[in-house]
Design an enzyme around this catalytic site. Sequence first.
Site, PDB file in Angstrom:
ATOM      1  N   ASP A 131      -7.798  -4.526  18.137  1.00  0.00           N
ATOM      2  CA  ASP A 131      -8.011  -4.813  16.598  1.00  0.00           C
ATOM      3  C   ASP A 131      -8.796  -6.247  16.554  1.00  0.00           C
ATOM      4  O   ASP A 131      -8.505  -6.957  17.417  1.00  0.00           O
ATOM      5  CB  ASP A 131      -6.661  -4.652  15.974  1.00  0.00           C
ATOM      6  CG  ASP A 131      -6.285  -3.438  15.779  1.00  0.00           C
ATOM      7  OD1 ASP A 131      -6.740  -2.531  16.132  1.00  0.00           O
ATOM      8  OD2 ASP A 131      -5.302  -3.449  14.968  1.00  0.00           O
ATOM      9  N   ARG A 181     -15.810  -0.891  17.815  1.00  0.00           N
ATOM     10  CA  ARG A 181     -15.639  -0.144  16.508  1.00  0.00           C
ATOM     11  C   ARG A 181     -15.882  -1.187  15.436  1.00  0.00           C
ATOM     12  O   ARG A 181     -15.367  -2.409  15.338  1.00  0.00           O
ATOM     13  CB  ARG A 181     -13.903   0.196  16.424  1.00  0.00           C
ATOM     14  CG  ARG A 181     -13.334   0.618  14.983  1.00  0.00           C
ATOM     15  CD  ARG A 181     -12.103   0.885  15.217  1.00  0.00           C
ATOM     16  NE  ARG A 181     -11.329  -0.300  15.037  1.00  0.00           N
ATOM     17  CZ  ARG A 181     -10.203  -0.348  15.627  1.00  0.00           C
ATOM     18  NH1 ARG A 181      -9.678   0.659  16.309  1.00  0.00           N
ATOM     19  NH2 ARG A 181      -9.414  -1.364  15.563  1.00  0.00           N
TER      20      ARG A 181
HETATM   21  C1  LIG Z   1      -9.938   2.933  12.163  1.00  0.00           C
HETATM   22  C2  LIG Z   1      -9.911   1.697  11.431  1.00  0.00           C
HETATM   23  C3  LIG Z   1      -9.607   0.634  12.141  1.00  0.00           C
HETATM   24  C4  LIG Z   1      -9.693  -0.797  11.635  1.00  0.00           C
HETATM   25  N1  LIG Z   1      -9.471  -1.814  12.149  1.00  0.00           N
HETATM   26  C5  LIG Z   1      -9.584  -2.952  11.651  1.00  0.00           C
HETATM   27  C6  LIG Z   1      -9.271  -4.198  12.412  1.00  0.00           C
HETATM   28  O1  LIG Z   1      -9.150  -4.261  13.495  1.00  0.00           O
HETATM   29  N2  LIG Z   1      -9.388  -5.330  11.727  1.00  0.00           N
HETATM   30  C7  LIG Z   1      -9.900  -5.458  10.353  1.00  0.00           C
HETATM   31  O2  LIG Z   1     -10.044  -6.740   9.620  1.00  0.00           O
HETATM   32  N3  LIG Z   1      -9.871  -4.326   9.575  1.00  0.00           N
HETATM   33  C8  LIG Z   1      -9.725  -3.106  10.141  1.00  0.00           C
HETATM   34  N4  LIG Z   1      -9.955  -1.967   9.501  1.00  0.00           N
HETATM   35  C9  LIG Z   1      -9.897  -2.185   8.039  1.00  0.00           C
HETATM   36  C10 LIG Z   1     -11.297  -2.287   7.450  1.00  0.00           C
HETATM   37  O3  LIG Z   1     -11.892  -3.713   7.668  1.00  0.00           O
HETATM   38  C11 LIG Z   1     -11.396  -2.180   5.983  1.00  0.00           C
HETATM   39  O4  LIG Z   1     -10.475  -2.993   5.224  1.00  0.00           O
HETATM   40  C12 LIG Z   1     -11.018  -0.566   5.256  1.00  0.00           C
HETATM   41  O5  LIG Z   1     -11.695   0.427   6.267  1.00  0.00           O
HETATM   42  C13 LIG Z   1     -11.631  -0.469   4.064  1.00  0.00           C
HETATM   43  O6  LIG Z   1     -13.018  -0.467   4.011  1.00  0.00           O
HETATM   44  P1  LIG Z   1     -13.939   0.957   4.088  1.00  0.00           P
HETATM   45  O7  LIG Z   1     -15.044   0.605   5.334  1.00  0.00           O
HETATM   46  O8  LIG Z   1     -13.341   1.884   4.039  1.00  0.00           O
HETATM   47  O9  LIG Z   1     -14.852   0.802   2.910  1.00  0.00           O
HETATM   48  P2  LIG Z   1     -14.488   0.335   1.067  1.00  0.00           P
HETATM   49  O10 LIG Z   1     -15.886   0.115   0.629  1.00  0.00           O
HETATM   50  O11 LIG Z   1     -13.321  -0.670   0.939  1.00  0.00           O
HETATM   51  O12 LIG Z   1     -13.927   1.770   0.757  1.00  0.00           O
HETATM   52  C14 LIG Z   1     -14.890   2.973   0.603  1.00  0.00           C
HETATM   53  C15 LIG Z   1     -14.144   3.859   0.070  1.00  0.00           C
HETATM   54  O13 LIG Z   1     -13.080   4.481   0.695  1.00  0.00           O
HETATM   55  C16 LIG Z   1     -11.811   4.898   0.202  1.00  0.00           C
HETATM   56  N5  LIG Z   1     -10.836   3.790   0.536  1.00  0.00           N
HETATM   57  C17 LIG Z   1     -11.166   2.579   1.220  1.00  0.00           C
HETATM   58  N6  LIG Z   1      -9.855   1.858   1.629  1.00  0.00           N
HETATM   59  C18 LIG Z   1      -8.818   2.643   0.977  1.00  0.00           C
HETATM   60  C19 LIG Z   1      -7.433   2.712   0.884  1.00  0.00           C
HETATM   61  N7  LIG Z   1      -6.859   1.595   1.362  1.00  0.00           N
HETATM   62  N8  LIG Z   1      -6.912   3.512   0.267  1.00  0.00           N
HETATM   63  C20 LIG Z   1      -7.527   4.661  -0.607  1.00  0.00           C
HETATM   64  N9  LIG Z   1      -8.882   4.635  -0.208  1.00  0.00           N
HETATM   65  C21 LIG Z   1      -9.607   3.908   0.330  1.00  0.00           C
HETATM   66  C22 LIG Z   1     -12.167   4.431  -1.295  1.00  0.00           C
HETATM   67  O14 LIG Z   1     -12.578   5.804  -2.007  1.00  0.00           O
HETATM   68  C23 LIG Z   1     -13.340   3.460  -1.459  1.00  0.00           C
HETATM   69  O15 LIG Z   1     -14.160   3.590  -2.530  1.00  0.00           O
HETATM   70  C24 LIG Z   1      -9.972  -0.800  10.108  1.00  0.00           C
HETATM   71  C25 LIG Z   1     -10.281   0.196   9.322  1.00  0.00           C
HETATM   72  C26 LIG Z   1     -10.476   1.685   9.935  1.00  0.00           C
HETATM   73  C27 LIG Z   1     -10.681   2.724   9.132  1.00  0.00           C
END
Ligand SMILES: Cc1cc2nc3c(=O)[nH]c(=O)nc-3n(C[C@H](O)[C@H](O)[C@H](O)COP(=O)(O)OP(=O)(O)OC[C@H]3O[C@@H](n4cnc5c(N)ncnc54)[C@H](O)[C@@H]3O)c2cc1C
Length: 309
Positions: A131, A181
Site C-alpha cells: 500500500d 496498482r
Molecule cells: C483496491 C484499492 C486499494 C487502495 N489502496 C490505497 C492505498 O494503498 N493508498 C491510498 O492512499 N489509497 C488507497 N485506496 C483508496 C483510494 O486512494 C481512494 O481513496 C478510493 O478508491 C476512492 O477513490 P475512487 O477512485 O473510488 O474515486 P472517487 O471519485 O472517490 O469515487 C468514485 C465513485 O465511487 C464510489 N465510491 C468511492 N469511494 C466510496 C466509498 N468509500 N463508499 C461508497 N462509494 C464510494 C462513489 O459512487 C463515487 O462517486 C485504495 C482503493 C482501492 C479500491
Amino acid sequence: MSMTRSLLLAASQNVWLRERAARYKFVRRSVARFMPGEEIDDALAAAKALEGKKISGVLTHLGENIRDAREASEVTNHYLDVLRKIRPGGMQTEVSVKLTQLGLDQSAELCFSNLKQILEHEDAAKTVWIDMEASSYVDATLAVYRRAVERFPRTGICLQAYLYRTKDDLDSLFALKPSVRLVKGAYKEAADVAYPAKKDVDESYFSLGQEMLRAQRDGRMLRAAFGTHDVALIRRLQDLIAEEDMAKNALEIQMLYGIQRVEQERLAAEGYRSAVLIAYGNYWYPWFVRRLAERPANLWFMVRNLFAG
Ligand SMILES: Cc1cc2nc3c(=O)[nH]c(=O)nc-3n(C[C@H](O)[C@H](O)[C@H](O)COP(=O)(O)OP(=O)(O)OC[C@H]3O[C@@H](n4cnc5c(N)ncnc54)[C@H](O)[C@@H]3O)c2cc1C
C-alpha cells in the site's frame, strides 16, 4: 478539498474518537458494510465466495504505525499464517501490506527484513501488494519496493494519482518492470504536494493509467492494476484498450469490499480482471473514516444505522 472530507480526514487521526467509536453498535453496523468481519476466516470466506463470481480477493489486515519491532514481527507472522491458509485451497487470493505495519517507522532495514519473509512465503506466481500511505512515506516506501522487486519480481506497489510526483515515480520504476496498482489517494495532503481539485486528480489518474496500460503492452510493466470505483474513469480505460487493440484481460480493476458490487461482477462477467480488496482486523477506525471521507454520503448510511435499533 471539501470541508466535510477535510474534517473526516482529520477525524481519522483522532485517538480520542478512535478509542470510543468501537463502543457504539451503530458504528460497528456501519463498518460491516465495508468489511465482512474482524477475523481472517471472515475475510477468507468472503474471498472464496467472490472467486465463484470470477473475482479474486486481496486481503489486508488493518493497522498502521505500529509501536515497536515486536508488533511488526507479530504482523509479519500473521501474514505468514494467512499465506499458509490460502495456499492449500488453490485460491487466487493475494495480500496487500502497509509498510508502517512492518516496521517502517522503526527502520527501513527491519521493515525490509519483515517484508522479505512474506515475499519468500508467497507463491512466486502471485503478487504481494504494498500500500502507499501518506506522502511523507513515499520515498521510504519506494526505496523498500525497489529492493524487494529486484529479488521478487512480482512484488506490487500502490501509486497515488493525486501526488504531483507520481508521473516521475512511475517513469523511474519502468526500469524494474514493476507491478503497479494506481489509486487516487486517500490521505489529507497539502496543495504543494497533491492536486487539490478532484477534476485534476481524475485527469492525472487517466493520464497515468494510459501510460501504465501502454507500458504493460510494451513489456515495460508486469502488471497494471487500477484501484478505483470511478465508473466514468473505468469506461475511459475500457475505451482505451478497445481503441488500442489490447485484450480485455489487460485491464484489471480492484475495488474495496462492499463498494460497487454490481460493477465488480459486471467487469468480471465481461472478461476484464476484477479483484476486491478485503480488509479485516480490529484496528478499523482510521481506515473506516477514510472510507467515509471518500463519500460523505456514507455518513447518512451511518445515521440510518443509528436509528435502526
Ligand atoms: C483496491 C484499492 C486499494 C487502495 N489502496 C490505497 C492505498 O494503498 N493508498 C491510498 O492512499 N489509497 C488507497 N485506496 C483508496 C483510494 O486512494 C481512494 O481513496 C478510493 O478508491 C476512492 O477513490 P475512487 O477512485 O473510488 O474515486 P472517487 O471519485 O472517490 O469515487 C468514485 C465513485 O465511487 C464510489 N465510491 C468511492 N469511494 C466510496 C466509498 N468509500 N463508499 C461508497 N462509494 C464510494 C462513489 O459512487 C463515487 O462517486 C485504495 C482503493 C482501492 C479500491
